[in-house]
Design a protein around this motif. Sequence first.
Motif, PDB file in Angstrom:
ATOM      1  N   THR A 231       0.859  -1.183   0.000  1.00 18.44           N
ATOM      2  CA  THR A 231       0.000   0.000   0.000  1.00 18.44           C
ATOM      3  C   THR A 231       0.892   1.229   0.000  1.00 18.44           C
ATOM      4  N   ILE A 232       0.630   2.156  -0.914  1.00 22.50           N
ATOM      5  CA  ILE A 232       1.481   3.325  -1.110  1.00 22.50           C
ATOM      6  C   ILE A 232       0.661   4.588  -0.881  1.00 22.50           C
ATOM      7  N   ASP A 233       1.194   5.505  -0.108  1.00 21.86           N
ATOM      8  CA  ASP A 233       0.583   6.817   0.057  1.00 21.86           C
ATOM      9  C   ASP A 233       0.829   7.617  -1.210  1.00 21.86           C
ATOM     10  N   ALA A 234      -0.250   7.904  -1.957  1.00 24.27           N
ATOM     11  CA  ALA A 234      -0.093   8.585  -3.243  1.00 24.27           C
ATOM     12  C   ALA A 234       0.122  10.078  -3.082  1.00 24.27           C
ATOM     13  N   GLY A 235      -0.222  10.634  -1.937  1.00 24.23           N
ATOM     14  CA  GLY A 235      -0.063  12.069  -1.736  1.00 24.23           C
ATOM     15  C   GLY A 235      -1.242  12.882  -2.208  1.00 24.23           C
ATOM     16  N   GLY A 236      -2.332  12.233  -2.568  1.00 25.77           N
ATOM     17  CA  GLY A 236      -3.533  12.911  -3.025  1.00 25.77           C
ATOM     18  C   GLY A 236      -4.527  11.900  -3.550  1.00 25.77           C
ATOM     19  N   GLU A 237      -5.725  12.345  -3.870  1.00 23.91           N
ATOM     20  CA  GLU A 237      -6.734  11.442  -4.425  1.00 23.91           C
ATOM     21  C   GLU A 237      -6.338  11.036  -5.837  1.00 23.91           C
ATOM     22  N   VAL A 238      -6.335   9.747  -6.093  1.00 27.72           N
ATOM     23  CA  VAL A 238      -5.911   9.227  -7.392  1.00 27.72           C
ATOM     24  C   VAL A 238      -7.075   9.341  -8.381  1.00 27.72           C
ATOM     25  N   ASP A 239      -6.817   9.998  -9.504  1.00 31.54           N
ATOM     26  CA  ASP A 239      -7.840  10.195 -10.531  1.00 31.54           C
ATOM     27  C   ASP A 239      -7.603   9.342 -11.770  1.00 31.54           C
ATOM     28  N   SER A 240      -6.350   9.010 -12.065  1.00 31.59           N
ATOM     29  CA  SER A 240      -6.030   8.290 -13.296  1.00 31.59           C
ATOM     30  C   SER A 240      -4.692   7.590 -13.127  1.00 31.59           C
TER      31      SER A 240
ATOM     32  N   HIS B 161      -5.007  14.681  -7.423  1.00 35.98           N
ATOM     33  CA  HIS B 161      -5.140  16.057  -6.944  1.00 35.98           C
ATOM     34  C   HIS B 161      -4.961  16.078  -5.435  1.00 35.98           C
ATOM     35  N   VAL B 162      -4.168  17.048  -4.986  1.00 38.26           N
ATOM     36  CA  VAL B 162      -3.859  17.188  -3.570  1.00 38.26           C
ATOM     37  C   VAL B 162      -4.793  18.171  -2.890  1.00 38.26           C
ATOM     38  N   SER B 163      -5.511  18.967  -3.699  1.00 42.12           N
ATOM     39  CA  SER B 163      -6.528  19.881  -3.198  1.00 42.12           C
ATOM     40  C   SER B 163      -7.476  20.176  -4.343  1.00 42.12           C
ATOM     41  N   ALA B 164      -8.533  20.924  -4.070  1.00 40.31           N
ATOM     42  CA  ALA B 164      -9.500  21.256  -5.116  1.00 40.31           C
ATOM     43  C   ALA B 164      -8.869  22.086  -6.220  1.00 40.31           C
ATOM     44  N   GLU B 165      -7.786  22.768  -5.932  1.00 43.18           N
ATOM     45  CA  GLU B 165      -7.162  23.665  -6.899  1.00 43.18           C
ATOM     46  C   GLU B 165      -5.805  23.196  -7.400  1.00 43.18           C
ATOM     47  N   GLU B 166      -5.353  22.028  -6.967  1.00 38.07           N
ATOM     48  CA  GLU B 166      -4.004  21.594  -7.334  1.00 38.07           C
ATOM     49  C   GLU B 166      -3.975  20.115  -7.688  1.00 38.07           C
ATOM     50  N   GLY B 167      -3.590  19.832  -8.921  1.00 38.20           N
ATOM     51  CA  GLY B 167      -3.418  18.464  -9.378  1.00 38.20           C
ATOM     52  C   GLY B 167      -2.026  18.268  -9.949  1.00 38.20           C
ATOM     53  N   MET B 168      -1.543  17.041  -9.904  1.00 39.76           N
ATOM     54  CA  MET B 168      -0.200  16.781 -10.411  1.00 39.76           C
ATOM     55  C   MET B 168      -0.112  15.375 -10.976  1.00 39.76           C
ATOM     56  N   VAL B 169       0.931  15.164 -11.760  1.00 40.69           N
ATOM     57  CA  VAL B 169       1.248  13.842 -12.312  1.00 40.69           C
ATOM     58  C   VAL B 169       2.508  13.349 -11.611  1.00 40.69           C
ATOM     59  N   ARG B 170       2.437  12.119 -11.140  1.00 43.89           N
ATOM     60  CA  ARG B 170       3.527  11.545 -10.362  1.00 43.89           C
ATOM     61  C   ARG B 170       3.908  10.197 -10.964  1.00 43.89           C
TER      62      ARG B 170
ATOM     63  N   ALA C  31      -8.272  18.274 -10.538  1.00 43.91           N
ATOM     64  CA  ALA C  31      -7.990  16.857 -10.758  1.00 43.91           C
ATOM     65  C   ALA C  31      -7.335  16.596 -12.106  1.00 43.91           C
ATOM     66  N   VAL C  32      -6.458  15.587 -12.136  1.00 49.13           N
ATOM     67  CA  VAL C  32      -5.877  15.075 -13.386  1.00 49.13           C
ATOM     68  C   VAL C  32      -6.716  13.860 -13.768  1.00 49.13           C
ATOM     69  N   LEU C  33      -7.649  14.053 -14.672  1.00 52.71           N
ATOM     70  CA  LEU C  33      -8.708  13.073 -14.920  1.00 52.71           C
ATOM     71  C   LEU C  33      -8.291  11.938 -15.844  1.00 52.71           C
ATOM     72  N   CYS C  34      -7.248  12.126 -16.653  1.00 53.81           N
ATOM     73  CA  CYS C  34      -6.895  11.084 -17.625  1.00 53.81           C
ATOM     74  C   CYS C  34      -5.440  11.211 -18.041  1.00 53.81           C
ATOM     75  N   LEU C  35      -4.889  10.082 -18.493  1.00 52.81           N
ATOM     76  CA  LEU C  35      -3.503   9.999 -18.960  1.00 52.81           C
ATOM     77  C   LEU C  35      -3.461   9.162 -20.230  1.00 52.81           C
TER      78      LEU C  35
END
Length: 436
Positions: free
Chosen positions: A160-169, A182-191, A210-214
């Motif tokens: 189990t890995i802490d992703a650092g935010g809600e996973v969207d894709s 996305h780590v907040s409502a206003e900030e999303g990132m690709v990791r 949110a980063v909705l797709c890749l």
Amino acid sequence: MASMDTGDGPSRSGRGGSQWQNNRGGGYNNHNNYNNYNNNRGRGSNRGYSSPGNRGSYNNGYSASGYNTSGYSNQGYGPGAGGRQAWGGRGRGRGRGRAAGRGPLHFPDPEDIKFLKVMKGHTKKVTSIALNPDAQQIYTGSADKTLRVWHMETGQCIQTIDAGGEVDSMLLSGKMLIVGLHVSAEEGMVRAWHIDLGTDLVLPGRHRGAVLCLAQAAQLLFSGGQDTTIKVWSFDAASQAFQPLVELSQARGGHDSSVQCLTVDQQYLYSADWHGCIKVWGMQQGQCLQTIPSAHGPSATPNYAGLVMGLLPYQGYLLSCALDGSVKVWAPCETPQPNGVLEPTPNYSHPSSSDAGQREEYGGVLAMCGTSDSKQSAVVLTSHSQENIIRMHGLPDFEDRGQLSAIKDARALAAVPGGLIVAGDAAGTVKTWQWR
């Protein structure tokens, strides 16, 4: 913590990625719109891993084969013989309909499908799934801000890995697991996590929301965001780092609403948004070649009926699914057109427009996945908002292939052609089936 044992993930060879150059007329200006970002922004380092790593760029421990630059990563099943298809038209099938007013559906699985496992651990909805059959591993991402690694055969959670935010894709490319969150409502990132080394990095250039797709094609990586933009990176083998190329915004012919799905096929990138708009992009110069507005009808609040939830290439055609309950098939133009890649009206729609009642009965399509059965016949899987089943249809005739029962509101689907089928639902449960 020991690194995970895995080989290169499945891929399909393709072309087109290497032509996105910053010196091409009309093409990309390298680092355009990214001057305010750098690779070192992020929240902590190496979440869930004990081995050290540089979040800003790849260290010398990353092999050149870490990111799979040989082809496409998100094709659900292998290409067929090509050519124009005769879509739909078959009334017979192995599945069963649903009478009006009936309760939840509970049918036995088709005879050529075997149920395998129920895997529990996520505490919120499963949003994305990636499969690595070489390493016998399943990767799942969830709104509970974790990634989980499962053993395909035993169904046990390995890590189990802490992703650092809600996973969207999520997508798997070679030895890299790439995640949009996305780590907040206003900030999303690709990791990106290197599976073998257990190190990770945050890509430069963040989405607003949110980063909705890749999607991936050769060395190019694409992300679509709630902020209406598509961001493009190139993987540089020499520096072992992702370099930002461009942000495809509305000003460059992009979307005016959240980008929900992306897919690549040969030289084209396809994208779709919450307003039901489908766009086709040329991968040589990054130009929008075609826009199909309201591909699934109007998409006004509050129900967003035309919101396109998935795109799937199949033998030169494009399949799209939406919250209006339909899957549509878009044919390639028979004759070349300067601003046309696909015919502007769908070649086929399932259920047909005359079966509006059936669409309402099924509910909106939440997820779609392409695969093949044990006899290498193409199959498309769809989950619907008002049913606790996954529907299966053969391609190109949309023959009813039956249903997979007892999974409600499956938000994520993935499959190995001729092998495993995996679904994750709104409650955080993951289930697996196998073609016989």
